[in-house]
Scaffold this active site. Structure first.
Site, PDB file in Angstrom:
ATOM      1  N   ASP A  57     -19.411 -66.693 -77.308  1.00 17.37           N
ATOM      2  CA  ASP A  57     -19.804 -67.732 -76.352  1.00 17.37           C
ATOM      3  C   ASP A  57     -18.701 -68.786 -76.292  1.00 17.37           C
ATOM      4  O   ASP A  57     -17.888 -68.901 -77.204  1.00 17.37           O
ATOM      5  CB  ASP A  57     -21.170 -68.332 -76.708  1.00 17.37           C
ATOM      6  N   GLU A  96     -25.728 -72.213 -74.641  1.00 14.60           N
ATOM      7  CA  GLU A  96     -26.639 -73.284 -75.065  1.00 14.60           C
ATOM      8  C   GLU A  96     -27.765 -73.521 -74.063  1.00 14.60           C
ATOM      9  O   GLU A  96     -28.847 -73.954 -74.426  1.00 14.60           O
ATOM     10  CB  GLU A  96     -25.857 -74.591 -75.276  1.00 14.60           C
TER      11      GLU A  96
END
Ligand SMILES: [Zn+2]
Ligand SMILES: [Zn+2]
Length: 383
Positions: free
Chosen positions: A75, A134
């Site tokens: 990520d 997130e």
């Protein structure tokens, strides 16, 4: 450029750390990554971006004698946290910080990619630099826009998360679920407001909400297998307007966590049932909405994970630690629900927790992570 050295990786990580960006806004990060990747040996690489998810990057490394395609995901997004580390290379973007260590994740992925760009792997590899972990479900967005079709579909997918509780460079993993699944819950009760002095003419949603909140507490204690566990937290309640008016509406927000999708769906069903029962008993209307923004649990594939753990345990240069599941969420759960794989931890030995303004991962973890993953992938290709 040759394989990135430990010094290169730390420099890259600090640069990424100084320029954190929020979910779906990782444009500078995207450019920085592309520039670094452009320096690698391109002979076996294909680089692809997704027009509809413009900050994502996919890299395919063509294998020399492929039997399978191995995926690796990192990520790339940061958090709305104001950094308080006082480091020389602290965030330069006010109010934004790599407080979840995704800068470390990116450095590790680049290290592994640079190794396989120089040393052509036997199997094909897909590296996925994923925006929006997130929030905004970047993994799901990419999957739904057919990022992983045909030549770009991994047969198995791996990814890591840094872990301040483990010593720097240690690898943590477990069979079964690594991260819990989460469901976001919104409940709205609507009744009839009225004068505080005339309760007989109204239908009080403060009392209905109180009854609902109390009864919800019995789900985990009475409906959930205690060995398996689950969490329901109702973190927000809004009802009524003023002390002397009976409340017409109540709005409740919460989150559910469970280790398997089956358990989460069981809790979801119980919440719907309890809400419907309370609404009936108070002669109110209720709407229950579940799962916007929730994450599927990260359920590790049994065979692949046994193989992964076996490698990590047998390799004497790696400190392997079997961990408990984390009740936090991770959006890699979505990709692992579509493609089997394993998520694992990389220890970064720090007193601060993930999402903390003082998170300072031990950078020696980066090279250790690269070594463990390149070693594992090389081993995987032979088995
Ligand atoms: Zn996070
Ligand atoms: Zn994270």
């Amino acid at each position: 450029m040759a394989v990135l050295t430990e010094t290169d990786l730390i420099t890259i990580r600090r640069e990424l750390h100084q320029h954190p960006e929020l979910a779906l806004h990782e444009t500078e990060t995207h450019e920085r990554l592309l520039t670094i990747i452009a320096d690698f040996n391109q002979t076996h690489l294909q680089v692809r971006t997704l027009p509809e998810l413009p900050t994502a990057i996919l890299i395919r490394v063509t294998g020399s004698a492929p039997q399978r395609t191995i995926g690796y995901r990192t990520d790339i997004d940061a958090l709305p946290v104001t950094e308080a580390t006082g480091l020389a290379y602290a965030s330069q973007n006010p109010g934004i910080m790599h407080a979840c260590g995704h800068d470390v994740h990116m450095a590790v992925a680049l290290g592994v990619l640079s190794y396989f760009a120089e040393h052509q792997p036997q199997d094909n590899l897909i590296f996925f630099f994923q925006p929006a972990e997130e929030s905004e479900n970047g993994g799901k967005l990419a999957y739904e826009m057919n990022a992983f079709e045909a030549d770009w579909r991994p047969d198995e997918f791996y990814g890591l998360h840094d872990n301040p509780d483990l010593p720097a460079g240690a690898i943590g993993c477990r069979m079964g679920t690594l991260f819990a699944g989460t469901t976001e819950v919104n409940v709205d009760f609507t009744g009839k407001g009225g004068h505080a002095a005339y309760p007989q003419d109204a239908n009080d949603m403060v009392v209905a909400a109180a009854a609902f909140i109390s009864q919800i507490q019995t789900i985990v204690s009475r409906n959930v297998d205690p060995i398996e566990g689950g969490v329901i937290t109702l973190g927000k309640l809004e009802a009524g307007t003023i002390r002397n008016v009976i409340a017409e509406t109540a709005h409740i927000e919460g989150t559910i966590r469970g280790l398997t999708q089956t358990m989460i769906e069981h809790i979801d069903d119980r919440i719907r049932d309890v809400a419907a029962g309370i609404a009936r008993s108070f002669n109110a209307e209720v709407t229950v909405s579940l799962n916007q923004g929730g994450y599927l649990p990260v359920e590790n594939d049994p065979a692949l994970t046994a193989n992964f753990i076996n490698y990590m345990k047998e390799n004497e240069s790696i400190e392997f630690i079997e961990t408990a599941p984390a009740m936090t969420g991770e959006d890699f759960g979505y990709l692992l629900s579509k493609i089997p794989g394993t998520m694992f931890w990389l220890g970064v030995g720090d007193d601060a927790q993930l999402h903390s303004a003082t998170l300072t991962p031990d950078e020696s973890a980066i090279q250790a992570g690269v070594d463990a993953i390149t070693g594992f992938m090389t081993y995987r290709m032979l088995h």
